[in-house]
Each structure stands twice: as C-alpha cells, then as structure tokens.
Design an enzyme around this catalytic site. Structure first.
Site, PDB file in Angstrom:
ATOM      1  N   CYS A 109       0.768  -1.314   0.136  1.00 34.04           N
ATOM      2  CA  CYS A 109      -0.199   0.226  -0.008  1.00 34.04           C
ATOM      3  C   CYS A 109       0.864   1.366  -0.049  1.00 34.04           C
ATOM      4  O   CYS A 109       0.584   2.255  -0.640  1.00 34.04           O
ATOM      5  CB  CYS A 109      -0.789   0.000   1.292  1.00 34.04           C
ATOM      6  SG  CYS A 109      -2.015   1.488   1.079  1.00 34.04           S
ATOM      7  N   CYS A 208      -4.663  -2.745   5.848  1.00 30.83           N
ATOM      8  CA  CYS A 208      -4.406  -1.286   5.416  1.00 30.83           C
ATOM      9  C   CYS A 208      -5.613  -0.909   4.277  1.00 30.83           C
ATOM     10  O   CYS A 208      -5.847  -1.586   3.506  1.00 30.83           O
ATOM     11  CB  CYS A 208      -3.132  -1.341   4.501  1.00 30.83           C
ATOM     12  SG  CYS A 208      -2.765   0.493   3.892  1.00 30.83           S
TER      13      CYS A 208
END
Length: 375
Positions: A109, A208
């Site tokens: 991410c 995330c």
C-alpha cells in the site's frame, strides 16, 4: 513564496498533528483524503461487522479529516484509488494467500498507493512541492553519499520504517515526515492542546485501508477454503482437521483447535500441494527455528555500494516482522533479484511471504519478500 505540502489526511491523530506541525513550520498545507476500498464493489460482506452500519468507518474518517481541516483552516481534497488499490495491492494479497503465503499489504500500500498514486496526484493535480504522512520515520539527505536515507524514528516503539522499505530515492526526495522526532504521547498531547477532534481517536488496526475484519470470514469472500489434515511434524500422526491452510501462519498457537492435547501446539509448516498443516508441540519448538532464508523482489532504497564494502556479501541487521528486534545477518547475493540471508543465530517463525527488511544501525537499506525458509 511558501512551499506547498499535501498531507495524507486520514482522519487519524497522526496525520492531523502532521498538518498542524507543517503549518507551524511555515509551509502552505492542504489535506488529501484517500478512499481506497469500497465494500459493495469489492464484495466485502463476510467478516465485515460494519456492513449494515448507517455510516461506514471510512466515511466517519472523512468527516474527522474534514473537521481537522476546518479547524486548521486548510483545504481538504478527496480522491478515490479503489481500482488502483485492488489492482496493485489487494490482488497480490489474495494471490499470495491462495499459495498459503502470508503477505504484508501495508508495505504494498505504501509502495503503490500512498507514495506513488497519491504522490503523483498531489504533485500533478494539486501542484505540491512535497507530500507528508503521519508515519513515524525520518528522511535525511546524506551529503557525502548523495543519498536520501530512510532512518528509524526517535520513538522506536512506533517506528514504521519496516513498512516503508519498498520506497525509492525519488519518493523519499518528495516526502516529509513531521512526526520523526515525536513519541505517540507527544503527538496526542499536541492534538489535545490544539483541540483537534482526533486527539483521543484510537489507532487504526486491521488491513491497510480495509480495517478490522474477522479474517477467516473475510478471506472466504475471495478464496474457497478446503479442509485438510493437521499433522504432528515430529511423529507424522494426524491430530485433527484444519479449516483451510491459508488461514494459518507459521508460529501461530491460538485458533488451531486441537482438543485433548497435553500441551499447546504451534503451526510449524504447510504443504500446499498435499493441503497438510504441520504442527509441533511446545516441547518440540525447535521445528519453528531456521538458520537462513531466501528472499526475492529485492528493493534497495539507496545505492548500497556506498554503505557496504562488498555488495555481494555483507553484514547488517534485519527484521522479519514488524516490531521484531533487529537480528544480525549476513546477506549474500545470488543474482540481481535473489539473495540468501544467513542468521547469526537461529530465528523463530520466519514466515514465507512476509518482508525481510535490512538495516545498517538506524538506516533502512531496503526490503525483500521471504521466498523460502531453510531449517
């Protein structure tokens, strides 16, 4: 003319205080809120406790970010990277779990979304000179090596360089980390003093940008599970049934659901082809230890030839999971993409799919994916 910084304003306390500090330092500051997950679009139903809520956690985060932006009198922009997150982060995450590996989505991410898509959007669409995040890490330019260095934060308990190990020189050159020298307690204190709505908001956990999920149920949205045997790695005796090999991680003790045992058991290994989950008892924990591992998909943050005497084999420290203490290792190059990492002492529960992150003292050299564990 003031330099412009676009902050990844997430609706949490860290990014809120990052905005405040940058304003104090004299920058022109704007916030940018990212939405990277859509539960309806992404079939996120099983394991999602928020599916029937009137307001989803992400929307509440946006409202908190907006309240902070209003309080600090800065603009707040909003951008969707839902498709990009799926393509670059979540697809890999699922493919790795299908192989019964244990990936780290936070690292991907950061690499593909926060410090790539977000960075490019901030610079190209919002005319930013820099981006800033609420991470606990430092970036410094070394005038001798002419390299941007990613350095551990002052608050070692919160240091997040492990998750930033896939970044490159260009990304670091455009990034500010205002919380580099602060502890979490100091950050919350600043937020309280400035009456920021996020001051007492709990830290986000879970996956995330997806958040808290019942992980087993969540994976069932995307991967069909197949039961199989749980086998004692020492005796080869079948002890029970697992619910799907992908749901277990090396070293795991809770959730194996073996009843009637005289001592706790740990996940020791997985045979994906045979769909066997190997476990060891507490008294046989030697099966959890390994002496080295092979890693690939290596990313060197900087030109390591300026930091080590021999790039083909050198000593450094490494972490194999977040918050693990640094371990002394020898890194040996096999080819440009493959390295062998030899441990100075046997290490417990090294997990395929996780990230090995390399350090020279406080400088993060880079990271790689653990591909094979050698006992």
């Amino acid at each position: 003319m003031k330099q412009k910084v676009v902050v990844g304003l997430s609706g949490g306390v860290d990014s809120s205080v990052a905005c405040y500090l940058l304003l104090q330092q004299g920058y022109e500051v704007e916030g940018l809120f990212m939405r990277n997950w859509d539960s309806a679009t992404n079939n996120d139903i099983l394991g999602n406790t928020n599916i029937n809520d009137d307001i989803c956690p992400q929307e509440q985060d946006y409202l908190d970010a907006k309240a902070v932006a209003d309080k600090l009198n800065i603009k707040l922009h909003r951008v969707d990277f839902i498709k990009e997150y799926w393509d670059y982060v979540f697809s890999y995450f699922i493919e790795e779990y299908k192989k019964a590996r244990t990936p780290n989505p936070d690292i991907l991410c950061n690499k593909y979304i926060k410090f790539d898509k977000f960075l490019n959007y901030a610079i190209n669409q919002l005319n930013a000179d820099y981006i800033a995040m609420g991470h606990y890490a430092k970036v410094e330019f070394n005038k001798t090596t002419k390299q941007y260095e990613l350095i551990k934060a002052s608050d070692i308990n919160k240091d997040q360089t492990y998750f930033l190990s896939q970044l490159n020189q260009n990304q670091l050159s455009k990034t500010l980390f205002p919380l580099a020298n602060l502890t979490k307690e100091q950050v919350r204190k600043i937020a309280l003093e400035q009456n920021l709505i996020t001051a007492n908001k709990k830290d986000s956990t879970g996956i995330c940008f997806i958040g808290e999920r019942n992980f087993t149920s969540f994976l069932q949205n995307y991967i069909p599970s197949q039961t199989g045997d749980i086998v004692d790695i020492k005796t080869n005796k079948v002890l029970g049934k697992h619910i799907g090999i992908m749901y277990y991680t090396i070293g795991q003790r809770k959730g194996i659901n073996l009843s009637g045992m005289s001592e706790p058991y740990y996940v020791a290994d997985k045979d994906v082809k045979k769909n066997i989950l190997y476990v060891c008892s507490t008294s046989d924990q030697s099966y959890l230890y390994s002496t080295s591992c092979l890693v690939n998909d290596i990313n060197w943050i900087l030109d390591i030839s300026k930091y080590v005497d021999d790039v083909n084999q050198f000593e450094c420290q490494a972490k194999f999971r977040y918050r693990q203490l640094d371990n002394k290792v020898v890194v040996k190059k096999i080819d440009d993409n493959n390295y062998k990492v030899m441990f100075k002492k046997p290490l417990k529960a090294i997990t395929i799919g996780q990230q090995a992150v390399f350090y020279l003292d406080d400088i993060c050299l880079g990271g790689a994916v653990i591909d094979k564990v050698i006992k």
